[in-house]
Design a protein around this motif. Structure first.
Motif, PDB file in Angstrom:
ATOM      1  N   THR A  40       0.798  -1.227   0.000  1.00  0.00           N
ATOM      2  CA  THR A  40       0.000   0.000   0.000  1.00  0.00           C
ATOM      3  C   THR A  40       0.827   1.271   0.000  1.00  0.00           C
ATOM      4  O   THR A  40       0.285   2.349  -0.253  1.00  0.00           O
ATOM      5  CB  THR A  40      -0.925   0.049   1.235  1.00  0.00           C
ATOM      6  N   GLN A  41       2.114   1.173   0.286  1.00  0.00           N
ATOM      7  CA  GLN A  41       2.931   2.374   0.480  1.00  0.00           C
ATOM      8  C   GLN A  41       3.866   2.596  -0.716  1.00  0.00           C
ATOM      9  O   GLN A  41       4.523   1.669  -1.176  1.00  0.00           O
ATOM     10  CB  GLN A  41       3.743   2.256   1.772  1.00  0.00           C
ATOM     11  N   TYR A  42       3.883   3.838  -1.162  1.00  0.00           N
ATOM     12  CA  TYR A  42       4.687   4.231  -2.323  1.00  0.00           C
ATOM     13  C   TYR A  42       5.672   5.330  -1.933  1.00  0.00           C
ATOM     14  O   TYR A  42       5.474   6.038  -0.951  1.00  0.00           O
ATOM     15  CB  TYR A  42       3.773   4.753  -3.432  1.00  0.00           C
ATOM     16  N   THR A  43       6.687   5.464  -2.756  1.00  0.00           N
ATOM     17  CA  THR A  43       7.660   6.534  -2.598  1.00  0.00           C
ATOM     18  C   THR A  43       8.002   7.065  -3.980  1.00  0.00           C
ATOM     19  O   THR A  43       7.617   6.483  -4.996  1.00  0.00           O
ATOM     20  CB  THR A  43       8.929   6.028  -1.876  1.00  0.00           C
ATOM     21  N   ARG A  44       8.720   8.132  -4.009  1.00  0.00           N
ATOM     22  CA  ARG A  44       9.163   8.706  -5.268  1.00  0.00           C
ATOM     23  C   ARG A  44      10.558   8.185  -5.597  1.00  0.00           C
ATOM     24  O   ARG A  44      11.461   8.276  -4.784  1.00  0.00           O
ATOM     25  CB  ARG A  44       9.175  10.220  -5.156  1.00  0.00           C
ATOM     26  N   ALA A  45      10.711   7.618  -6.776  1.00  0.00           N
ATOM     27  CA  ALA A  45      12.006   7.121  -7.246  1.00  0.00           C
ATOM     28  C   ALA A  45      12.899   8.311  -7.608  1.00  0.00           C
ATOM     29  O   ALA A  45      12.404   9.438  -7.764  1.00  0.00           O
ATOM     30  CB  ALA A  45      11.801   6.219  -8.460  1.00  0.00           C
ATOM     31  N   PRO A  46      14.187   8.085  -7.768  1.00  0.00           N
ATOM     32  CA  PRO A  46      15.080   9.183  -8.148  1.00  0.00           C
ATOM     33  C   PRO A  46      14.659   9.901  -9.440  1.00  0.00           C
ATOM     34  O   PRO A  46      14.913  11.091  -9.595  1.00  0.00           O
ATOM     35  CB  PRO A  46      16.436   8.491  -8.320  1.00  0.00           C
ATOM     36  N   ASP A  47      13.973   9.188 -10.338  1.00  0.00           N
ATOM     37  CA  ASP A  47      13.513   9.828 -11.578  1.00  0.00           C
ATOM     38  C   ASP A  47      12.218  10.608 -11.381  1.00  0.00           C
ATOM     39  O   ASP A  47      11.661  11.160 -12.336  1.00  0.00           O
ATOM     40  CB  ASP A  47      13.358   8.800 -12.694  1.00  0.00           C
ATOM     41  N   GLY A  48      11.703  10.640 -10.139  1.00  0.00           N
ATOM     42  CA  GLY A  48      10.502  11.410  -9.844  1.00  0.00           C
ATOM     43  C   GLY A  48       9.204  10.632  -9.948  1.00  0.00           C
ATOM     44  O   GLY A  48       8.149  11.134  -9.598  1.00  0.00           O
TER      45      GLY A  48
END
Length: 168
Positions: free
Chosen positions: A120-128
């Motif tokens: 359920t949890q997301y983050t922003r990758a280095p590419d945005g």
């Protein structure tokens, strides 16, 4: 049902969501930090007084809003862990939704640097772009999600990316 407590939860949840919308629009998270800190302190006190703010105490909407405040209490991992235990009992007693337990389980695991269970949890990758945090036993992810009433991981991923203007 405690209507005053439910009304307070509703007001706090509206402030929570308004602060998040403002941060997305302006990039200024100061109001969000203040709202989260205030809601976290209030939730800690409400739980000390009433126990978990379940369906019979604050209604279905109030229970959803109590979970939302707990989910956003990221600066107080001890409170989130406490709520996680309370939610386990509340779900077993029909006082909370299993999906609330799933989301908070993942939130606490991610904060501890552990793989999440329900994805359920997301983050922003280095590419945005948005990406899911690591998931334990990904082959069984959809079965775990279905068991708590969540859509498939693929559908959730499409929905998450559809909300994110930078995901494309």
């Amino acid at each position: 049902m405690n209507h005053d407590l439910a009304a307070d939860l509703h007001r706090r949840a509206e402030q929570d969501q308004a602060a998040r919308r403002l941060m997305l629009e302006t990039g200024d998270g100061r109001g969000l930090v203040r709202v989260d800190a205030d809601n976290t302190a209030w939730l800690r006190q409400a739980i000390a007084t009433h126990g978990w703010l379940g369906i019979s105490l604050v209604g279905e909407q109030g229970a959803d809003e109590a979970w939302l405040l707990a989910q956003h209490a990221d600066r107080d991992l001890d409170l989130q862990r406490q709520v996680l235990g309370l939610l386990q009992d509340a779900v077993a007693d029909g006082e909370a939704q299993p999906r609330h337990l799933a989301y908070l389980t993942d939130r606490v695991l991610v904060a501890a640097g552990e793989p999440q269970v329900y994805g359920t949890q997301y983050t922003r990758a280095p590419d945005g772009k948005l990406q899911s945090y690591a998931v334990a036993d990904p082959e069984q992810l959809d079965a775990r999600r279905a068991a708590v009433g969540l859509e498939s991981a693929a559908e959730y991923d499409r929905r998450m990316r559809g909300r994110d203007p930078e995901a494309v």
